[in-house]
Design a protein around this motif. Structure first.
Motif, PDB file in Angstrom:
ATOM      1  N   SER A 125       0.818  -1.217   0.000  1.00 35.76           N
ATOM      2  CA  SER A 125       0.000   0.000   0.000  1.00 35.76           C
ATOM      3  C   SER A 125       0.852   1.267   0.000  1.00 35.76           C
ATOM      4  CB  SER A 125      -0.953  -0.008   1.193  1.00 35.76           C
ATOM      5  OG  SER A 125      -0.243  -0.077   2.414  1.00 35.76           O
ATOM      6  N   SER A 126       1.997   1.255   0.686  1.00 32.06           N
ATOM      7  CA  SER A 126       2.848   2.453   0.699  1.00 32.06           C
ATOM      8  C   SER A 126       3.409   2.738  -0.693  1.00 32.06           C
ATOM      9  CB  SER A 126       3.989   2.282   1.706  1.00 32.06           C
ATOM     10  OG  SER A 126       4.810   1.182   1.366  1.00 32.06           O
ATOM     11  N   HIS A 127       3.782   1.681  -1.415  1.00 34.37           N
ATOM     12  CA  HIS A 127       4.275   1.857  -2.794  1.00 34.37           C
ATOM     13  C   HIS A 127       3.151   2.368  -3.693  1.00 34.37           C
ATOM     14  CE1 HIS A 127       7.966  -0.418  -1.788  1.00 34.37           C
ATOM     15  NE2 HIS A 127       7.157  -1.156  -1.054  1.00 34.37           N
ATOM     16  N   ILE A 128       1.942   1.800  -3.519  1.00 33.82           N
ATOM     17  CA  ILE A 128       0.799   2.215  -4.335  1.00 33.82           C
ATOM     18  C   ILE A 128       0.444   3.669  -4.047  1.00 33.82           C
ATOM     19  CG2 ILE A 128      -1.652   1.799  -4.804  1.00 33.82           C
ATOM     20  CD1 ILE A 128      -1.132  -1.156  -4.057  1.00 33.82           C
ATOM     21  N   GLY A 129       0.472   4.068  -2.765  1.00 33.47           N
ATOM     22  CA  GLY A 129       0.170   5.443  -2.408  1.00 33.47           C
ATOM     23  C   GLY A 129       1.134   6.427  -3.042  1.00 33.47           C
ATOM     24  N   ARG A 130       2.434   6.117  -2.988  1.00 28.73           N
ATOM     25  CA  ARG A 130       3.440   7.006  -3.606  1.00 28.73           C
ATOM     26  C   ARG A 130       3.249   7.070  -5.113  1.00 28.73           C
ATOM     27  NH1 ARG A 130       6.932   4.590   0.279  1.00 28.73           N
ATOM     28  NH2 ARG A 130       7.707   3.123  -1.288  1.00 28.73           N
ATOM     29  N   LEU A 131       2.926   5.909  -5.716  1.00 26.88           N
ATOM     30  CA  LEU A 131       2.731   5.876  -7.168  1.00 26.88           C
ATOM     31  C   LEU A 131       1.533   6.721  -7.578  1.00 26.88           C
ATOM     32  CD1 LEU A 131       3.629   4.597  -9.870  1.00 26.88           C
ATOM     33  CD2 LEU A 131       2.040   2.717  -9.403  1.00 26.88           C
ATOM     34  N   LEU A 132       0.424   6.591  -6.865  1.00 23.80           N
ATOM     35  CA  LEU A 132      -0.760   7.386  -7.181  1.00 23.80           C
ATOM     36  C   LEU A 132      -0.490   8.879  -7.007  1.00 23.80           C
ATOM     37  CD1 LEU A 132      -3.632   5.298  -5.517  1.00 23.80           C
ATOM     38  CD2 LEU A 132      -3.224   5.619  -7.964  1.00 23.80           C
ATOM     39  N   HIS A 133       0.234   9.232  -5.966  1.00 18.49           N
ATOM     40  CA  HIS A 133       0.528  10.641  -5.707  1.00 18.49           C
ATOM     41  C   HIS A 133       1.385  11.240  -6.817  1.00 18.49           C
ATOM     42  CE1 HIS A 133       2.277  14.190  -3.664  1.00 18.49           C
ATOM     43  NE2 HIS A 133       1.126  14.197  -2.990  1.00 18.49           N
ATOM     44  N   SER A 134       2.316  10.455  -7.334  1.00 18.88           N
ATOM     45  CA  SER A 134       3.207  10.969  -8.383  1.00 18.88           C
ATOM     46  C   SER A 134       2.547  10.948  -9.759  1.00 18.88           C
ATOM     47  CB  SER A 134       4.500  10.143  -8.433  1.00 18.88           C
ATOM     48  OG  SER A 134       4.216   8.790  -8.777  1.00 18.88           O
ATOM     49  N   MET A 135       1.634   9.995  -9.986  1.00 17.91           N
ATOM     50  CA  MET A 135       1.011   9.856 -11.304  1.00 17.91           C
ATOM     51  C   MET A 135      -0.168  10.809 -11.495  1.00 17.91           C
ATOM     52  SD  MET A 135       1.013   5.729 -11.979  1.00 17.91           S
ATOM     53  CE  MET A 135       0.124   5.948 -13.514  1.00 17.91           C
ATOM     54  N   ALA A 136      -0.787  11.241 -10.417  1.00 11.40           N
ATOM     55  CA  ALA A 136      -1.967  12.108 -10.540  1.00 11.40           C
ATOM     56  C   ALA A 136      -1.818  13.338  -9.655  1.00 11.40           C
ATOM     57  CB  ALA A 136      -3.227  11.324 -10.171  1.00 11.40           C
ATOM     58  N   VAL A 148      -2.562  10.194   1.117  1.00 12.72           N
ATOM     59  CA  VAL A 148      -2.998   9.329   0.014  1.00 12.72           C
ATOM     60  C   VAL A 148      -2.767   7.871   0.366  1.00 12.72           C
ATOM     61  CG1 VAL A 148      -2.614   8.725  -2.404  1.00 12.72           C
ATOM     62  CG2 VAL A 148      -2.586  11.134  -1.700  1.00 12.72           C
ATOM     63  N   THR A 149      -1.608   7.586   0.948  1.00 19.02           N
ATOM     64  CA  THR A 149      -1.285   6.211   1.315  1.00 19.02           C
ATOM     65  C   THR A 149      -2.239   5.678   2.379  1.00 19.02           C
ATOM     66  OG1 THR A 149       1.046   6.609   0.807  1.00 19.02           O
ATOM     67  CG2 THR A 149       0.540   4.682   2.157  1.00 19.02           C
ATOM     68  N   LEU A 150      -2.618   6.533   3.324  1.00 20.08           N
ATOM     69  CA  LEU A 150      -3.589   6.115   4.336  1.00 20.08           C
ATOM     70  C   LEU A 150      -4.923   5.769   3.683  1.00 20.08           C
ATOM     71  CD1 LEU A 150      -4.334   5.703   7.310  1.00 20.08           C
ATOM     72  CD2 LEU A 150      -4.934   8.133   7.424  1.00 20.08           C
ATOM     73  N   GLY A 151      -5.342   6.558   2.692  1.00 20.78           N
ATOM     74  CA  GLY A 151      -6.578   6.253   1.973  1.00 20.78           C
ATOM     75  C   GLY A 151      -6.505   4.918   1.260  1.00 20.78           C
ATOM     76  N   VAL A 152      -5.358   4.654   0.621  1.00 17.39           N
ATOM     77  CA  VAL A 152      -5.154   3.365  -0.051  1.00 17.39           C
ATOM     78  C   VAL A 152      -5.191   2.224   0.962  1.00 17.39           C
ATOM     79  CG1 VAL A 152      -3.481   1.960  -1.331  1.00 17.39           C
ATOM     80  CG2 VAL A 152      -3.856   4.350  -1.975  1.00 17.39           C
ATOM     81  N   THR A 153      -4.511   2.412   2.091  1.00 15.13           N
ATOM     82  CA  THR A 153      -4.451   1.372   3.115  1.00 15.13           C
ATOM     83  C   THR A 153      -5.828   1.066   3.681  1.00 15.13           C
ATOM     84  OG1 THR A 153      -2.206   2.078   3.703  1.00 15.13           O
ATOM     85  CG2 THR A 153      -3.377   0.717   5.311  1.00 15.13           C
ATOM     86  N   ILE A 154      -6.604   2.110   3.973  1.00 16.47           N
ATOM     87  CA  ILE A 154      -7.950   1.904   4.502  1.00 16.47           C
ATOM     88  C   ILE A 154      -8.823   1.178   3.482  1.00 16.47           C
ATOM     89  CG2 ILE A 154     -10.085   3.093   5.172  1.00 16.47           C
ATOM     90  CD1 ILE A 154      -8.328   5.230   6.501  1.00 16.47           C
ATOM     91  N   THR A 155      -8.742   1.594   2.209  1.00 18.96           N
ATOM     92  CA  THR A 155      -9.550   0.961   1.159  1.00 18.96           C
ATOM     93  C   THR A 155      -9.218  -0.516   1.016  1.00 18.96           C
ATOM     94  OG1 THR A 155      -9.710   3.059  -0.050  1.00 18.96           O
ATOM     95  CG2 THR A 155     -10.165   1.033  -1.282  1.00 18.96           C
ATOM     96  N   LEU A 156      -7.929  -0.835   0.966  1.00 18.57           N
ATOM     97  CA  LEU A 156      -7.523  -2.232   0.810  1.00 18.57           C
ATOM     98  C   LEU A 156      -7.842  -3.049   2.053  1.00 18.57           C
ATOM     99  CD1 LEU A 156      -4.100  -1.723  -0.998  1.00 18.57           C
ATOM    100  CD2 LEU A 156      -6.161  -2.774  -1.962  1.00 18.57           C
ATOM    101  N   PHE A 157      -7.683  -2.452   3.237  1.00 22.59           N
ATOM    102  CA  PHE A 157      -7.979  -3.172   4.476  1.00 22.59           C
ATOM    103  C   PHE A 157      -9.468  -3.498   4.572  1.00 22.59           C
ATOM    104  CE2 PHE A 157      -9.100  -2.783   9.097  1.00 22.59           C
ATOM    105  CZ  PHE A 157      -8.608  -4.018   9.469  1.00 22.59           C
TER     106      PHE A 157
END
Length: 470
Positions: A125-136, A148-157
């Motif tokens: 999730s931390s890698h996905i959060g950084r990727l989303l932040h840099s891509m958008a 952003v990473t917290l949002g990804v983590t909550i969604t996946l959890f």
């Protein structure tokens, strides 16, 4: 209704009609096979659900700056509200399902790969959060990477927990369908041995890498779970079930059929004072234990320090607890063949109250934390092993999933109600009061299980009890 069964050369059985499994028609090889595959699934399920996820997820939330209140709201209140809505639907759906491979295994088989993929993504999730932040940057530019990473983590959890409700309910519904009634107590004790083994494997071998390599831990757990549950669905054969009762008149509209099913569900499950005592006794244990275990790691960090070495010391304490559990569970296997699980539950509650009382007033350093925590988990372990087969002994078999889901509604809703207040309680008073929380709800649960025991004795007890139906 007792099933009349025929048996093939490999020890499999079929029912004509019904769902019970008479022990007389199992070969030793067939019974050992059923136990083995169910217990392998048990080990991998609880490595994931009692070791990996409840340890790594709060650390991920904390690292991203989330408060304990946020974590307890998501893990306790939000997840349990969703479970209250969905578990009865899934459980009744499973009770009424008829397929070539049974009524339970289709749900376990379909969700296994989805659970594994979600668990792997949660680890990254931390890698996905950084990727989303840099891509958008236009979408997330105003938000920090951590947000952003917290949002990804909550969604996946939350996605993982929604998928996890299938094995966390339907796996247990397999028990009365494929295990002979007289073997349920023995299997329940062995179940707890492997349950503890999964947690032990995590706390002894993996927890030290929780902060540095969570993605590898998640991926390992996901792979083991997927393999174990695919094998379980392949090797454990369900009986032939009689057709389910018609849900409503053929002339009824879809709305009328749904309304009739809902009315029947609540009438069956919640019109009996006996089942309310059962539901509340089980729910109050969860209200005591879930906030306790979810926040104990924060007390452990206060005691041992927030370092990799401190986490290893905490893990050693929890690992010792797991070894103790395995010893207790193994020792009581022959006892549980004779002791009714309701009696064991009363004993377990009394022991938990005593241990929680000691933890409330006597913990002041590493040694007292270690000793009292291990004693507390020994008491919890005796309760867990003693009551493992309690649902299968107290609930009507023909509607087992329905009644088990009703119990889940009560305990999930109860935990949802208390989880956010628990977070506020620990935030205000400090996590040193996790034992105080355990004590309060253990006393309430102890009162309910004694009331249940008195009612059970009045209804026939060991010799004559029959689960009541309206």
């Amino acid at each position: 209704m007792e099933a009349k069964r025929s048996e093939s050369s490999d020890g499999k059985t079929t029912a004509k009609p019904g769902v019970n499994v008479p022990a007389a028609h199992y070969t030793r090889r067939g019974l050992i096979g059923v136990f083995f595959w169910l217990l392998l699934g048990d080990f991998c399920l609880h490595l994931m659900d009692m070791g990996v996820v409840p340890t790594l997820v709060p650390l991920q939330f904390e690292a991203l700056g989330a408060s304990k209140t946020t974590y307890n709201f998501v893990n306790g209140t939000l997840v349990n509200i969703l479970y209250v809505v969905l578990v009865p639907i899934v459980s009744t759906w499973s009770d009424r399902t008829r397929t070539r491979i049974g009524r339970r295994r289709p749900f376990l088989l379909v969700t296994a790969p989805m659970i594994a993929v979600t668990l792997v993504l949660l680890g990254f999730s931390s890698h996905i959060g950084r990727l989303l932040h840099s891509m958008a940057p236009g979408l997330f530019g105003a938000d920090s990477v951590a947000y952003v990473t917290l949002g990804v983590t909550i969604t996946l959890f939350v996605t993982f927990k929604l998928l996890d409700l299938f094995p966390q309910s339907i796996y247990y519904y397999l028990w009365p369908d494929v295990i002979p009634p007289e073997w349920l107590g023995t299997f329940g004790a062995l179940f707890r041995v492997f349950y503890a083994g999964g947690s032990l494997a995590f706390n002894w071998f993996l927890i030290g890498y929780a902060k540095t390599h969570p993605e590898y831990i998640y991926s390992l757990s996901a792979g083991l779970y997927l393999i174990a549950f695919v094998l379980l669905c392949w090797r454990v054969k369900e009986p032939d079930y009689p057709p389910p009762e018609p849900a409503a008149s053929k002339d009824a509209t879809a709305t009328q059929r749904v309304a009739a099913q809902v009315k029947s569900y609540f009438r069956d499950c919640f019109s009996s004072a006996f089942y309310w005592k059962y539901f509340l006794a089980m729910a109050l244990f969860q209200c005591a234990y879930q906030p306790f275990i979810a926040n104990l790691i924060f007390l452990g960090k206060q005691i041992y320090g927030d370092t990799e070495e401190g986490l290893k010391k905490y893990g050693a304490v929890i690992g010792t607890k797991d070894l103790l559990w395995i010893g207790i569970y193994t020792a009581v296997v022959p006892i549980m063949a004779k002791l009714h699980p309701l009696k064991a539950g009363v004993i377990g509650y009394v022991l938990m109250i005593g241990a929680a009382l000691a933890g409330t007033f006597l913990i002041h350093d590493e040694q007292s934390f270690r000793i009292i925590t291990i004693v507390t988990f020994a008491a919890v372990g005796l309760y867990l092993v003693g009551t493992a087969a309690l649902p299968a002994r107290m609930l009507p078999r023909e509607k087992f999933g329905q009644f088990a889901s009703a119990g889940a509604i009560v305990f999930r809703l109860s935990v949802a109600i208390v989880s956010t207040p628990a977070g506020l309680f620990f935030t205000h008073f400090g996590t040193q009061h996790v034992f105080t929380w355990l004590l309060i709800f253990s006393i309430l649960g102890g009162i309910c299980i004694v009331m249940l025991y008195v009612d059970w004795k009045r209804r026939g007890g060991d010799e004559g009890f029959v689960p009541p139906l309206p």
